[in-house]
Design a protein around this motif. Structure first.
Motif, PDB file in Angstrom:
ATOM      1  N   ARG A  38       0.843  -1.195   0.000  1.00 59.73           N
ATOM      2  CA  ARG A  38       0.000   0.000   0.000  1.00 59.73           C
ATOM      3  C   ARG A  38       0.870   1.233   0.000  1.00 59.73           C
ATOM      4  NH1 ARG A  38      -2.574  -2.774   4.000  1.00 59.73           N
ATOM      5  NH2 ARG A  38      -1.470  -1.627   5.619  1.00 59.73           N
ATOM      6  N   ILE A  39       0.377   2.258  -0.632  1.00 64.86           N
ATOM      7  CA  ILE A  39       1.041   3.535  -0.533  1.00 64.86           C
ATOM      8  C   ILE A  39      -0.002   4.509   0.004  1.00 64.86           C
ATOM      9  CG2 ILE A  39       0.659   4.068  -2.979  1.00 64.86           C
ATOM     10  CD1 ILE A  39       3.517   5.267  -2.874  1.00 64.86           C
ATOM     11  N   CYS A  40       0.332   5.189   1.091  1.00 67.36           N
ATOM     12  CA  CYS A  40      -0.632   6.083   1.745  1.00 67.36           C
ATOM     13  C   CYS A  40      -0.058   7.486   1.767  1.00 67.36           C
ATOM     14  CB  CYS A  40      -0.902   5.651   3.186  1.00 67.36           C
ATOM     15  SG  CYS A  40      -1.288   3.910   3.360  1.00 67.36           S
ATOM     16  N   TRP A  41      -0.910   8.445   1.479  1.00 62.51           N
ATOM     17  CA  TRP A  41      -0.452   9.831   1.492  1.00 62.51           C
ATOM     18  C   TRP A  41      -1.584  10.733   1.923  1.00 62.51           C
ATOM     19  CZ3 TRP A  41      -2.280   7.194  -2.552  1.00 62.51           C
ATOM     20  CH2 TRP A  41      -3.130   7.827  -3.448  1.00 62.51           C
ATOM     21  N   ALA A  42      -1.221  11.937   2.372  1.00 65.65           N
ATOM     22  CA  ALA A  42      -2.223  12.874   2.882  1.00 65.65           C
ATOM     23  C   ALA A  42      -3.050  13.427   1.734  1.00 65.65           C
ATOM     24  CB  ALA A  42      -1.537  14.001   3.633  1.00 65.65           C
ATOM     25  N   ALA A  43      -4.352  13.557   1.983  1.00 70.73           N
ATOM     26  CA  ALA A  43      -5.247  14.046   0.940  1.00 70.73           C
ATOM     27  C   ALA A  43      -4.960  15.504   0.587  1.00 70.73           C
ATOM     28  CB  ALA A  43      -6.700  13.884   1.390  1.00 70.73           C
ATOM     29  N   ILE A  44      -4.239  16.205   1.460  1.00 65.94           N
ATOM     30  CA  ILE A  44      -3.919  17.604   1.143  1.00 65.94           C
ATOM     31  C   ILE A  44      -2.816  17.700   0.095  1.00 65.94           C
ATOM     32  CG2 ILE A  44      -4.677  18.678   3.307  1.00 65.94           C
ATOM     33  CD1 ILE A  44      -1.682  18.475   4.180  1.00 65.94           C
ATOM     34  N   GLN A  45      -2.221  16.552  -0.297  1.00 70.65           N
ATOM     35  CA  GLN A  45      -1.241  16.558  -1.382  1.00 70.65           C
ATOM     36  C   GLN A  45      -1.776  15.687  -2.522  1.00 70.65           C
ATOM     37  OE1 GLN A  45       2.395  15.379   1.048  1.00 70.65           O
ATOM     38  NE2 GLN A  45       3.142  17.229   0.058  1.00 70.65           N
ATOM     39  N   PRO A  46      -2.678  16.232  -3.335  1.00 70.22           N
ATOM     40  CA  PRO A  46      -3.328  15.392  -4.353  1.00 70.22           C
ATOM     41  C   PRO A  46      -2.313  14.843  -5.368  1.00 70.22           C
ATOM     42  CG  PRO A  46      -4.437  17.504  -4.104  1.00 70.22           C
ATOM     43  CD  PRO A  46      -3.129  17.623  -3.393  1.00 70.22           C
ATOM     44  N   THR A  47      -2.251  13.533  -5.445  1.00 71.00           N
ATOM     45  CA  THR A  47      -1.249  12.861  -6.275  1.00 71.00           C
ATOM     46  C   THR A  47      -1.876  11.610  -6.888  1.00 71.00           C
ATOM     47  OG1 THR A  47       0.321  13.496  -4.553  1.00 71.00           O
ATOM     48  CG2 THR A  47       1.138  11.996  -6.244  1.00 71.00           C
ATOM     49  N   ASN A  48      -1.467  11.284  -8.113  1.00 69.63           N
ATOM     50  CA  ASN A  48      -1.859  10.001  -8.695  1.00 69.63           C
ATOM     51  C   ASN A  48      -0.684   9.041  -8.605  1.00 69.63           C
ATOM     52  OD1 ASN A  48      -4.473  10.655  -9.385  1.00 69.63           O
ATOM     53  ND2 ASN A  48      -3.848  11.517 -11.356  1.00 69.63           N
ATOM     54  N   PHE A  49      -0.888   7.930  -7.897  1.00 70.32           N
ATOM     55  CA  PHE A  49       0.162   6.915  -7.802  1.00 70.32           C
ATOM     56  C   PHE A  49      -0.234   5.717  -8.642  1.00 70.32           C
ATOM     57  CE2 PHE A  49       0.953   9.243  -3.869  1.00 70.32           C
ATOM     58  CZ  PHE A  49       2.321   9.389  -3.960  1.00 70.32           C
ATOM     59  N   GLU A  50       0.776   5.069  -9.196  1.00 71.50           N
ATOM     60  CA  GLU A  50       0.541   3.825  -9.906  1.00 71.50           C
ATOM     61  C   GLU A  50       1.616   2.865  -9.431  1.00 71.50           C
ATOM     62  OE1 GLU A  50       0.211   3.102 -14.429  1.00 71.50           O
ATOM     63  OE2 GLU A  50      -1.015   4.860 -13.927  1.00 71.50           O
ATOM     64  N   ILE A  51       1.226   1.723  -8.879  1.00 71.05           N
ATOM     65  CA  ILE A  51       2.243   0.803  -8.371  1.00 71.05           C
ATOM     66  C   ILE A  51       2.115  -0.571  -9.019  1.00 71.05           C
ATOM     67  CG2 ILE A  51       2.840   1.869  -6.180  1.00 71.05           C
ATOM     68  CD1 ILE A  51       0.719   0.467  -4.802  1.00 71.05           C
ATOM     69  N   ASP A  52       3.277  -1.139  -9.313  1.00 70.05           N
ATOM     70  CA  ASP A  52       3.359  -2.445  -9.953  1.00 70.05           C
ATOM     71  C   ASP A  52       4.469  -3.243  -9.300  1.00 70.05           C
ATOM     72  OD1 ASP A  52       1.592  -2.164 -12.316  1.00 70.05           O
ATOM     73  OD2 ASP A  52       2.982  -0.535 -12.786  1.00 70.05           O
ATOM     74  N   VAL A  53       4.338  -4.564  -9.350  1.00 68.90           N
ATOM     75  CA  VAL A  53       5.457  -5.410  -8.946  1.00 68.90           C
ATOM     76  C   VAL A  53       5.926  -6.211 -10.158  1.00 68.90           C
ATOM     77  CG1 VAL A  53       4.921  -5.607  -6.492  1.00 68.90           C
ATOM     78  CG2 VAL A  53       3.853  -7.173  -8.105  1.00 68.90           C
ATOM     79  N   PHE A  54       7.228  -6.490 -10.194  1.00 68.50           N
ATOM     80  CA  PHE A  54       7.829  -7.246 -11.292  1.00 68.50           C
ATOM     81  C   PHE A  54       8.739  -8.303 -10.700  1.00 68.50           C
ATOM     82  CE2 PHE A  54       7.165  -2.921 -12.736  1.00 68.50           C
ATOM     83  CZ  PHE A  54       6.498  -3.111 -13.934  1.00 68.50           C
ATOM     84  N   ASP A  55       8.638  -9.526 -11.211  1.00 69.00           N
ATOM     85  CA  ASP A  55       9.608 -10.517 -10.738  1.00 69.00           C
ATOM     86  C   ASP A  55      10.911 -10.364 -11.529  1.00 69.00           C
ATOM     87  OD1 ASP A  55       9.249 -11.866 -13.127  1.00 69.00           O
ATOM     88  OD2 ASP A  55       7.751 -13.231 -12.298  1.00 69.00           O
ATOM     89  N   VAL A  56      11.924 -11.058 -11.051  1.00 66.82           N
ATOM     90  CA  VAL A  56      13.271 -10.871 -11.601  1.00 66.82           C
ATOM     91  C   VAL A  56      13.307 -11.197 -13.096  1.00 66.82           C
ATOM     92  CG1 VAL A  56      15.644 -11.708 -11.462  1.00 66.82           C
ATOM     93  CG2 VAL A  56      14.349 -11.270  -9.372  1.00 66.82           C
TER      94      VAL A  56
END
Ligand SMILES: *[C@@H]1O[C@H](CO)[C@@H](O)[C@H](O)[C@H]1NC(C)=O
Length: 222
Positions: free
Chosen positions: A89-107
């Motif tokens: 999970r990535i958590c951030w304060a709503a007062i800093q509006p940001t779009n996050f995109e997270i992915d995992v990759f195996d080796v």
């Protein structure tokens, strides 16, 4: 009128309660693998089951044609358990509006996609060293990529030209029995306690009220 006040205060509570945003990715840990020499010299921040939370100040940029998802950062997930379900999970304060995109990759995927392996910082930056053993033997390991793009508008030109970094918590959370995120256990326990105690409370309240109810019935019968 009182109902209206009640609803309003509930709404205010709700609005105050929503102070943070979360983005997450759910995955199964891959089989253990020996890290190839080319990837041995990684200088990435590491998340493990004992060091499961990382506080970072992530650079962001507004989406452009070349970088529609903003700025990129990479992390290493280590000491995973083969076949176990996790979420990051990535958590951030709503007062800093940001779009996050997270992915995992195996080796394997990282090695087979040259565009990916090029982007992973290999020993360039000296990140904070975490107390993790060097990768010498086969280990279940994943790469985590985070894109962060600023998502606000202001008339302040300084802010629009260089959006300030966003404070985030990155959290690795194993699922219990591959079903339930471990960190949500206190919340689940709280809800169960609440449900059980309200069951008993309703019993007691019913008992307290029922003589009156019975009396009322009697009056009716007479
Ligand atoms: C714009 O934002 C910056 C950074 O927060 C601040 O220092 C500056 O005073 C702001 N400028 C205006 C015109 O509000």
């Amino acid at each position: 009128m009182r109902q209206l006040a009640c609803i309003t205060s509930l709404f205010v509570l709700f609005v105050i309660g929503v102070y943070a945003n979360t983005e997450k990715v759910i995955f199964l840990a891959p089989a253990a693998i020996n890290l190839p020499e080319t990837l041995k010299n990684l200088q990435l921040d590491v998340l493990t089951l004992s060091a499961f939370s990382l506080r970072k100040s992530l650079p962001v940029s507004f989406p452009t044609e070349e970088q529609p998802q903003g700025e990129e950062s990479w992390y290493l997930l280590r000491t995973l358990k083969d076949g176990q379900r996790y979420e990051v999970r990535i958590c951030w304060a709503a007062i800093q509006p940001t779009n996050f995109e997270i992915d995992v990759f195996d080796v394997d995927r990282v090695l087979n996609i040259p565009q990916l392996v090029e982007r992973i910082p290999l020993g360039q930056h000296q990140h904070q060293t975490l107390d993790v053993a060097p990768i010498d033997q086969a280990e279940s390991i994943l790469f985590l990529r985070v894109w962060s793009a600023a998502a606000f508008f202001t008339t302040n030109k300084t802010l629009m030209q260089s959006p300030p970094p966003v404070d985030v918590d990155i959290i690795l959370d194993p699922y219990l029995a591959n079903v339930f995120p471990k960190s949500l256990l206190p919340t689940a326990a709280y809800i169960i306690c609440l449900a059980v105690s309200s069951w008993y409370a309703s019993g007691i309240i019913w008992k307290v009220l029922s003589p009156t109810a019975a009396a009322g019935e009697k009056v009716h019968k007479d």
